[in-house]
Write a protein that holds these residues in place. Structure first.
Motif, PDB file in Angstrom:
ATOM      1  N   ARG A  82       0.841  -1.182   0.000  1.00 35.47           N
ATOM      2  CA  ARG A  82       0.000   0.000   0.000  1.00 35.47           C
ATOM      3  C   ARG A  82       0.883   1.242   0.000  1.00 35.47           C
ATOM      4  N   GLU A  83       0.614   2.173  -0.911  1.00 35.24           N
ATOM      5  CA  GLU A  83       1.379   3.408  -0.986  1.00 35.24           C
ATOM      6  C   GLU A  83       0.847   4.387   0.033  1.00 35.24           C
ATOM      7  N   GLU A  84       1.690   4.721   1.011  1.00 32.59           N
ATOM      8  CA  GLU A  84       1.287   5.661   2.038  1.00 32.59           C
ATOM      9  C   GLU A  84       2.511   6.386   2.567  1.00 32.59           C
ATOM     10  N   SER A  85       2.276   7.470   3.188  1.00 36.79           N
ATOM     11  CA  SER A  85       3.365   8.232   3.782  1.00 36.79           C
ATOM     12  C   SER A  85       3.681   7.650   5.151  1.00 36.79           C
ATOM     13  N   ALA A  86       4.702   8.185   5.773  1.00 40.22           N
ATOM     14  CA  ALA A  86       5.092   7.721   7.096  1.00 40.22           C
ATOM     15  C   ALA A  86       3.986   7.948   8.119  1.00 40.22           C
ATOM     16  N   SER A  87       3.120   8.907   7.875  1.00 37.57           N
ATOM     17  CA  SER A  87       2.067   9.228   8.839  1.00 37.57           C
ATOM     18  C   SER A  87       0.856   8.314   8.721  1.00 37.57           C
ATOM     19  N   GLY A  88       0.791   7.517   7.689  1.00 36.20           N
ATOM     20  CA  GLY A  88      -0.321   6.592   7.564  1.00 36.20           C
ATOM     21  C   GLY A  88      -1.392   7.010   6.590  1.00 36.20           C
ATOM     22  N   PHE A  89      -1.333   8.216   6.073  1.00 37.79           N
ATOM     23  CA  PHE A  89      -2.314   8.656   5.089  1.00 37.79           C
ATOM     24  C   PHE A  89      -1.822   8.301   3.694  1.00 37.79           C
ATOM     25  N   ASP A 143       6.558  15.596  -2.764  1.00 40.69           N
ATOM     26  CA  ASP A 143       7.002  16.176  -1.492  1.00 40.69           C
ATOM     27  C   ASP A 143       5.874  16.943  -0.811  1.00 40.69           C
ATOM     28  N   ALA A 144       5.090  17.661  -1.584  1.00 43.51           N
ATOM     29  CA  ALA A 144       3.968  18.416  -1.024  1.00 43.51           C
ATOM     30  C   ALA A 144       2.922  17.465  -0.441  1.00 43.51           C
ATOM     31  N   LEU A 145       2.695  16.343  -1.094  1.00 35.62           N
ATOM     32  CA  LEU A 145       1.747  15.356  -0.575  1.00 35.62           C
ATOM     33  C   LEU A 145       2.238  14.778   0.752  1.00 35.62           C
ATOM     34  N   LEU A 146       3.533  14.487   0.830  1.00 35.06           N
ATOM     35  CA  LEU A 146       4.094  13.963   2.075  1.00 35.06           C
ATOM     36  C   LEU A 146       3.975  14.981   3.209  1.00 35.06           C
ATOM     37  N   LEU A 147       4.264  16.238   2.900  1.00 31.80           N
ATOM     38  CA  LEU A 147       4.148  17.292   3.902  1.00 31.80           C
ATOM     39  C   LEU A 147       2.701  17.450   4.364  1.00 31.80           C
ATOM     40  N   MET A 148       1.782  17.455   3.428  1.00 30.55           N
ATOM     41  CA  MET A 148       0.368  17.596   3.774  1.00 30.55           C
ATOM     42  C   MET A 148      -0.116  16.395   4.591  1.00 30.55           C
ATOM     43  N   LEU A 175      -1.765  16.569   8.278  1.00 34.05           N
ATOM     44  CA  LEU A 175      -3.028  15.921   8.637  1.00 34.05           C
ATOM     45  C   LEU A 175      -2.843  15.019   9.849  1.00 34.05           C
ATOM     46  N   ASN A 176      -1.717  14.334   9.900  1.00 32.30           N
ATOM     47  CA  ASN A 176      -1.415  13.463  11.036  1.00 32.30           C
ATOM     48  C   ASN A 176      -1.339  14.277  12.328  1.00 32.30           C
ATOM     49  N   VAL A 177      -0.650  15.401  12.292  1.00 37.13           N
ATOM     50  CA  VAL A 177      -0.542  16.272  13.466  1.00 37.13           C
ATOM     51  C   VAL A 177      -1.928  16.778  13.870  1.00 37.13           C
ATOM     52  N   PHE A 178      -2.727  17.189  12.899  1.00 30.25           N
ATOM     53  CA  PHE A 178      -4.074  17.690  13.168  1.00 30.25           C
ATOM     54  C   PHE A 178      -4.929  16.620  13.856  1.00 30.25           C
ATOM     55  N   VAL A 179      -4.901  15.409  13.330  1.00 34.27           N
ATOM     56  CA  VAL A 179      -5.722  14.322  13.888  1.00 34.27           C
ATOM     57  C   VAL A 179      -5.265  13.968  15.302  1.00 34.27           C
ATOM     58  N   ARG A 180      -3.955  13.903  15.507  1.00 36.61           N
ATOM     59  CA  ARG A 180      -3.443  13.587  16.847  1.00 36.61           C
ATOM     60  C   ARG A 180      -3.809  14.681  17.857  1.00 36.61           C
ATOM     61  N   GLU A 181      -3.698  15.926  17.438  1.00 38.99           N
ATOM     62  CA  GLU A 181      -4.044  17.034  18.329  1.00 38.99           C
ATOM     63  C   GLU A 181      -5.539  17.016  18.654  1.00 38.99           C
ATOM     64  N   ALA A 182      -6.361  16.745  17.665  1.00 35.25           N
ATOM     65  CA  ALA A 182      -7.805  16.655  17.905  1.00 35.25           C
ATOM     66  C   ALA A 182      -8.114  15.520  18.881  1.00 35.25           C
ATOM     67  N   ALA A 183      -7.457  14.399  18.723  1.00 33.71           N
ATOM     68  CA  ALA A 183      -7.682  13.268  19.624  1.00 33.71           C
ATOM     69  C   ALA A 183      -7.237  13.596  21.047  1.00 33.71           C
ATOM     70  N   ALA A 184      -6.074  14.240  21.178  1.00 32.73           N
ATOM     71  CA  ALA A 184      -5.566  14.586  22.508  1.00 32.73           C
ATOM     72  C   ALA A 184      -6.481  15.595  23.202  1.00 32.73           C
ATOM     73  N   ARG A 185      -6.903  16.621  22.474  1.00 35.32           N
ATOM     74  CA  ARG A 185      -7.787  17.628  23.073  1.00 35.32           C
ATOM     75  C   ARG A 185      -9.145  17.027  23.435  1.00 35.32           C
TER      76      ARG A 185
END
Length: 82
Positions: free
Chosen positions: A4-11, A34-39, A43-53
């Motif tokens: 499966r083609e995915e970035s390190a963050s899982g998306f 590179d832009a897809l990997l950054l995005m 998204l990974n940071v956003f999802v983790r922050e939403a889960a933590a909050r």
């Protein structure tokens, strides 16, 4: 088994690309790998922050389980426009 083609963050890059293209005005707009990997990482940071909050919100209400209501309460903090 197909890898499966995915970035390190899982998306998946394909998923991130489709999300981005939902907001482009020109259908011919292209996004670099590179832009897809950054995005995907953003998204990974956003999802983790939403889960933590959301978890902290549930704890503040003395609950052991996070429900959609907790996510709804913290979401405005994450998407407010400055």
């Amino acid at each position: 088994m197909e890898k499966r083609e995915e970035s390190a963050s899982g998306f998946r890059k394909e998923t991130v690309n489709k999300i981005l293209h939902l907001h482009f005005k020109d259908d011919k707009t292209r996004v670099s790998s590179d832009a897809l990997l950054l995005m995907a990482e953003m998204l990974n940071v956003f999802v983790r922050e939403a889960a933590a909050r959301s978890a902290r919100q549930a704890q503040a209400e003395d609950l052991d389980r996070v429900d959609i209501e907790h996510v709804e309460k913290v979401l405005p903090q994450l998407v407010c426009k400055v």
